[in-house]
Design an enzyme around this catalytic site. Structure first.
Site, short mmCIF file in Angstrom:
data_model
loop_
_atom_site.label_atom_id
_atom_site.label_comp_id
_atom_site.label_asym_id
_atom_site.label_seq_id
_atom_site.Cartn_x
_atom_site.Cartn_y
_atom_site.Cartn_z
CE LYS A 135 12.36 15.28 7.41
NZ LYS A 135 12.74 14.52 6.34
NE ARG A 151 9.14 16.69 0.66
CZ ARG A 151 8.50 16.73 2.02
NH1 ARG A 151 9.41 17.30 2.90
NH2 ARG A 151 7.36 16.83 2.07
N1 HH2 Z 1 10.29 14.06 4.49
C1 HH2 Z 1 8.83 14.46 4.85
C2 HH2 Z 1 7.95 14.19 3.89
N2 HH2 Z 1 8.16 13.55 2.70
N3 HH2 Z 1 9.85 13.05 1.09
C3 HH2 Z 1 11.05 12.87 0.98
N4 HH2 Z 1 11.48 12.24 -0.34
N5 HH2 Z 1 12.07 12.90 1.73
C4 HH2 Z 1 11.77 13.38 3.08
O1 HH2 Z 1 12.99 13.52 3.67
C5 HH2 Z 1 10.57 13.59 3.38
C6 HH2 Z 1 9.55 13.44 2.24
C7 HH2 Z 1 8.45 15.18 6.03
O2 HH2 Z 1 8.36 16.58 6.14
P1 HH2 Z 1 7.10 17.42 5.78
O3 HH2 Z 1 6.41 17.06 4.55
O4 HH2 Z 1 7.41 18.83 6.11
O5 HH2 Z 1 6.15 16.93 6.89
P2 HH2 Z 1 4.88 16.05 7.11
O6 HH2 Z 1 5.18 14.55 6.58
O7 HH2 Z 1 4.65 15.96 8.56
O8 HH2 Z 1 3.77 16.35 6.27
#
Ligand code: HH2
Length: 303
Positions: free
Chosen positions: A243, A281
């Site tokens: 992040k 995660r």
């Molecule tokens: N962060 C993201 C997505 N889902 N779920 C939880 N529980 N906690 C988090 O911090 C979290 C999450 C964002 O990351 P990413 O999936 O890599 O990106 P994107 O939302 O752009 O797909």
């Protein structure tokens, strides 16, 4: 560094009950939730796994690398109003399901590993659970009654993540007087709402929502003092991998791109583990698993 060791933090120990009589046990180390984004636009790996066959292979690869469970996301939730401009585009449920279901069913046929689905929509959660998903990860923190009802019917675990405001603007006008007090109180309210919807208390995992409606400094604080949230009495999940607050904290003239944030992600993993996280995660499963294994080996020789 926080006072507790990386792999021995009693508050994290818990057992989550999965569908079909299976269990997810958390004990001495946090479980690794491997991220599998089936989106064209996720902030770090968007577009990589759009082909269902390749996505299934990638999911199996993450499990082979040491993921304890997978988190399948078919809608990017990158927040807007800050470094990501307008943020992610909201996707209709049909489109989210078109991306998700072939991969979920393909993985379900080939593995008994727990499969989480990252969605904010009740319709998607229901279809995913019908197709064999084991838990639901909801970044809206249970804002939708239909999603909570689907989870309650399935009797499965749910992750409720803290955020404030609309996804498209939440990185603007961020204001906390008492960061920990307010995040804890709002997470507590989310959990109560889920319990009122019929979800068993011990099936609720809470997440401070690193980077969601938080400044970089606030994300650091939440991570550094994660243990303070254990008083909520729920297992905690932390999503800090790759992040932007990591690049901000690392400083330098030009912020590290997402693909060059492994060092920061591992530092975040260390602090999440020391703070008692039950799950982390992560994008970089192999490196995270190695980090936790070496930490455990170091502790074993000092015990
Ligand atoms: N962060 C993201 C997505 N889902 N779920 C939880 N529980 N906690 C988090 O911090 C979290 C999450 C964002 O990351 P990413 O999936 O890599 O990106 P994107 O939302 O752009 O797909």
């Amino acid at each position: 560094m926080a006072t507790e060791t990386l792999t021995e933090t009693p508050p994290r120990a818990c057992t989550l009950s999965l569908p079909r009589g299976r269990h997810l046990d958390v004990d001495r180390r946090p479980l690794l939730m491997g991220i599998l984004n089936l989106t064209p636009d996720s902030f770090s790996d968007g577009g990589l796994w759009n082909d269902p066959e390749r996505a299934v292979a990638r999911g199996l690869e993450l499990l082979a690398q040491g993921a304890d469970l997978l988190d399948l996301g078919a809608e990017s939730t990158r927040p807007g109003g800050g470094v990501y401009g307008a943020g992610a585009r909201t996707v209709p449920a049909e489109e989210e399901l078109e991306r998700l279901l072939p991969v979920l069913t393909g993985l379900r046929r080939q593995t008994e590993a727990p499969l989480s689905v990252d969605t904010r929509k009740g319709e998607v959660a229901q279809a995913a659970l019908d197709a064999g998903a084991d838990l639901i990860n909801d970044v809206s923190g249970g804002a939708g009654a239909a999603l909570l009802a689907a989870v309650a019917r399935a009797g499965c675990p749910v992750v409720l993540m803290h955020s404030r405001g609309e996804l498209s603007t939440m990185q603007r006008g961020i204001h906390f007087v008492d960061l920990f007090g307010e995040v804890a109180e709002e997470l507590g309210r989310m959990a109560e709402r889920a319990v009122s919807a019929g979800i068993a208390r011990e099936q609720i995992v809470l997440d401070p929502g690193i980077g969601f409606g938080k400044t970089a400094e606030q994300s650091l604080q939440l991570l550094a003092r994660l243990g303070e949230l254990s008083r909520l009495g729920h297992p905690l999940l932390v999503g800090a991998s790759r992040k932007s607050f990591l690049a901000a904290a690392a400083g330098g003239d030009s912020p590290a791109p997402q693909s060059a944030r492994l060092g920061g992600s591992l530092a975040a993993l260390a602090w999440a583990a020391a703070g008692g996280a039950a799950m982390v995660r992560v994008h970089d499963v192999r490196e995270s698993a190695q980090f936790l294994a070496v930490s455990a080996a170091l502790e074993a020789v000092t015990a």
